[in-house]
Design a protein around this motif. Structure first.
Motif, short mmCIF file in Angstrom:
data_model
loop_
_atom_site.label_atom_id
_atom_site.label_comp_id
_atom_site.label_asym_id
_atom_site.label_seq_id
_atom_site.Cartn_x
_atom_site.Cartn_y
_atom_site.Cartn_z
N TYR A 221 0.93 -1.18 -0.16
CA TYR A 221 -0.05 0.05 0.12
C TYR A 221 0.96 1.22 -0.08
CZ TYR A 221 1.01 0.54 4.90
OH TYR A 221 1.52 1.04 6.26
N LEU A 222 0.28 2.46 -0.39
CA LEU A 222 0.87 3.68 -0.29
C LEU A 222 -0.23 4.36 0.41
CD1 LEU A 222 2.10 3.91 -3.91
CD2 LEU A 222 3.46 3.59 -2.10
N ASP A 223 0.31 5.34 1.08
CA ASP A 223 -0.45 6.46 1.83
C ASP A 223 -0.28 7.77 1.29
OD1 ASP A 223 -2.18 5.12 3.51
OD2 ASP A 223 -0.73 5.02 5.18
N CYS A 224 -1.27 8.48 0.78
CA CYS A 224 -0.99 9.82 -0.01
C CYS A 224 -1.91 10.93 0.64
CB CYS A 224 -1.23 9.77 -1.43
SG CYS A 224 -0.51 8.14 -2.22
N THR A 225 -1.43 12.01 0.48
CA THR A 225 -2.02 13.23 0.69
C THR A 225 -2.68 14.00 -0.48
OG1 THR A 225 -2.05 15.31 2.26
CG2 THR A 225 -0.10 14.66 0.57
N VAL A 226 -3.88 14.42 -0.47
CA VAL A 226 -4.54 14.96 -1.86
C VAL A 226 -3.84 16.47 -1.78
CG1 VAL A 226 -6.38 15.66 -2.76
CG2 VAL A 226 -6.32 13.56 -1.57
N VAL A 227 -2.96 16.71 -3.01
CA VAL A 227 -2.61 18.03 -3.05
C VAL A 227 -3.43 18.92 -3.94
CG1 VAL A 227 -0.43 19.27 -4.11
CG2 VAL A 227 -0.14 17.10 -2.95
N ILE A 228 -3.87 18.17 -5.14
CA ILE A 228 -4.98 18.75 -6.19
C ILE A 228 -6.20 17.90 -5.96
CG2 ILE A 228 -5.50 19.29 -8.50
CD1 ILE A 228 -2.70 19.94 -9.01
N PRO A 229 -7.32 18.44 -5.52
CA PRO A 229 -8.77 17.59 -5.22
C PRO A 229 -9.35 17.34 -6.53
CG PRO A 229 -9.05 19.85 -4.46
CD PRO A 229 -7.56 19.65 -5.04
#
Length: 574
Positions: A221-229
């Motif tokens: 898995y990869l955990d990501c933060t949303v930069v452009i929604p």
């Protein structure tokens, strides 16, 4: 160098004196390009005539059609045969009939692209057969480019068929779990992406409409933060600009398509998703395994669309391994910053020019012409910029494949090409940016001499007898003012050369080339030059190069300057 300089001086002297036609006046200077300024009204009239014909939707009966000989004779005098930059047109639902493909050819298309991302194999065979019929009708080589789809990286499906809205700053997981996605996670069925991604890497969703940044990583898995929604939906594409994936650029589908391309005889194969030089080595190995005895296999064109192509010396090596390059600005524009794409385009073109490899600029050239009969001014400028940059060819995609105005799109490209090539700034650029040929071979010296002589004696064309096409490609590399007539006994070579700037290839059966009598070969060059419309008056001069023994690759070692009038008027020393 002293020897080369002396040789060139001698050749120039011979061109000016010893090779002048007996009892004839000096050759007329080449007509200036100012005539091109008057072509816009003619083109506009042509566009209006086509629009009127299309609105009437009338089909002319075969009894009313002009004889084939008249049709094929007249087209040589059109503006279509006064350009040097080549045109690629993608075929599709809007351009699948003989009538439309013929129109696209006459409007300027030199190469037809078969996109294997869409359609079935029998459809591609049908299109190829039609192209070969047009080629035979007009006795002019047409290249066929088969474009492989390449890997398609996509997310999985969502429980909500409408998709999920990703908000700025929220955490979103990509994993291997087959459970339908939510607004917190979704399946990413590509473990290679998870393996290659590191904290800080960027992932782009749906052609860059959404941007995620990796903030954590674990097994599967990869955990990501949303930069452009944005709204993420089923099966949307994923781009990985920061990662080199340990996957082949050839999927199982691509391998099947490759085998089919080789079986039907395409001339060029475009390879998608190229990340490194090893990808080119892989496809060349597969082509060799398919038919080890094929002396003229299809040429390979690498599509540059990944940032990894610019790491270290990757671009230089990829260009060296390939026969041609496509600047695939679609995916390249997704994975790179928009302001970087024009610079990368120039970088790719310059490297191809340096190595003498054809380069095609593609994607969204005249995008608005999918639905409009005219392009935007920005699109016209974009196409012109690619030509000014020194591209060998420019390409149309959906404009000719699925648009409402396929013929007008090709004709508009031709208009832009002719306009740019008639501009003094374009000629100045070519003169100031000719790459150096540094291999020190006699063939290269002959090519350099041919260009210089042609310019000094105001020759109408440079004619080159070639088997594999190397001599013609080197001549194209130097961007001479005169068109290059490449005469070859190999149909494969002629079709390959249809991609090269300024080259007018012509197939001449080996039995028509008397290699034991060079004077006969010179006469063949004159006759073909007249047939192509490259020379017309008896006083027109041709600069002819050839290599002996004929058929030896890169053996150009003879150069002559002859009038088009034929042997009766030639100096006895020829």
């Amino acid at each position: 160098m002293k020897l080369l300089a002396a040789t060139l001086s001698s050749l120039l002297a011979l061109a000016a004196d010893g090779f002048s036609p007996i009892g004839m006046t000096k050759a007329r200077p080449i007509a200036t390009s100012t005539a091109l300024k008057n072509t816009m009204d003619a083109y506009d009239a042509q566009m209006k005539a086509m629009a009127a014909a299309a609105s009437q939707q009338q089909v002319t009966s075969s009894s009313d059609a002009a004889p084939i000989s008249e049709q094929t004779d007249n087209f040589k005098s059109s503006q279509r045969w006064r350009k040097k930059t080549k045109q690629l047109a993608t075929l599709g639902p809007a351009s699948s009939s003989f009538e439309m493909i013929e129109k696209l050819f006459l409007a300027g298309a030199d190469v037809f692209r078969l996109n294997f991302s869409h359609g079935e194999h029998p459809q591609k065979q049908e299109l190829l057969d039609i192209i070969r019929q047009v080629e035979a009708k007009y006795n002019h080589p047409i290249a066929i480019l088969g474009d492989l789809q390449g890997p398609k990286l996509r997310v999985g499906t969502f429980a909500n068929p409408q998709g999920e809205m990703l908000l700025p700053g929220q955490t979103f997981r990509l994993d291997l779990d087959e459970t339908p996605g939510t607004n917190q996670r979704v399946r990413l069925p590509h473990p290679e992406i998870i393996e290659a991604s590191e904290v800080g890497h960027v992932l782009l969703i749906d052609d860059g409409k959404m941007k995620l940044e990796v903030i954590g990583k674990g097994p599967g898995y990869l955990d990501c933060t949303v930069v452009i929604p944005g709204m993420i939906k089923d099966k949307k594409g994923v781009n990985t600009p920061d990662s080199i994936l340990e996957i082949s650029c050839l999927t199982p589908k691509d391998r099947e398509d490759l085998d089919y391309m080789l079986s039907i005889g395409v001339d060029w194969i475009a390879l998608s998703f190229v990340q490194r030089p090893a990808d080119i080595v892989e496809i060349k190995r597969l082509i060799l395994e398919y038919n080890p005895s094929n002396a003229f296999p299809p040429h390979i064109m690498a599509k540059i669309e990944k940032p990894s192509c610019f790491d270290g010396d990757n671009l230089e090596k990829i260009v060296e391994l390939c026969d041609g390059i496509m600047v695939a600005r679609g995916d390249l524009g997704v994975e790179c910053a928009p302001e970087d794409v024009p610079i990368l385009q120039k970088t790719i073109i310059d490297e191809c020019r340096t190595q003498g490899k054809p380069v095609v600029v593609a994607t969204q050239m005249l995008e608005s012409m999918i639905e409009s009969p005219t392009p935007t001014r920005a699109e016209a400028s974009d196409a012109a910029t690619a030509i000014y940059d020194g591209a060998d060819a420019i390409m149309l995609s959906a404009e000719s494949a699925a648009g409402m105005y396929p013929e007008e799109s090709v004709l508009m490209q031709q208009r832009i090409i002719n306009r740019v090539e008639g501009d003094k700034h374009y000629a100045t650029y070519l003169r100031n940016n000719r790459p150096k040929i540094t291999d020190g071979s006699s063939a290269s010296a002959i090519i350099l001499a041919a260009r210089m002589i042609a310019r000094n004696v105001n020759a109408k064309c440079i004619a080159s007898f070639t088997v594999g096409g190397d001599t013609a490609r080197k001549a194209s590399m130097k961007r001479p003012e005169q068109p290059i007539l490449a005469i070859s006994p190999m149909t494969e070579t002629c079709r390959h050369l249809a991609m090269s700037w300024g080259v007018y290839p012509h197939y001449c059966p080996e039995e028509n080339i008397n290699v034991d009598n060079f004077r006969d070969m010179l006469w063949v060059a004159c006759e073909i030059g007249k047939e192509k419309g490259l020379v017309s008056d008896d006083t027109d001069l041709l600069v002819v190069t050839a290599g002996f023994p004929f058929g030896t690759p890169g053996a150009a070692n003879i150069i002559r300057v002859i009038p088009a009038a034929g042997p009766t008027y030639w100096d006895a020393t020829l």
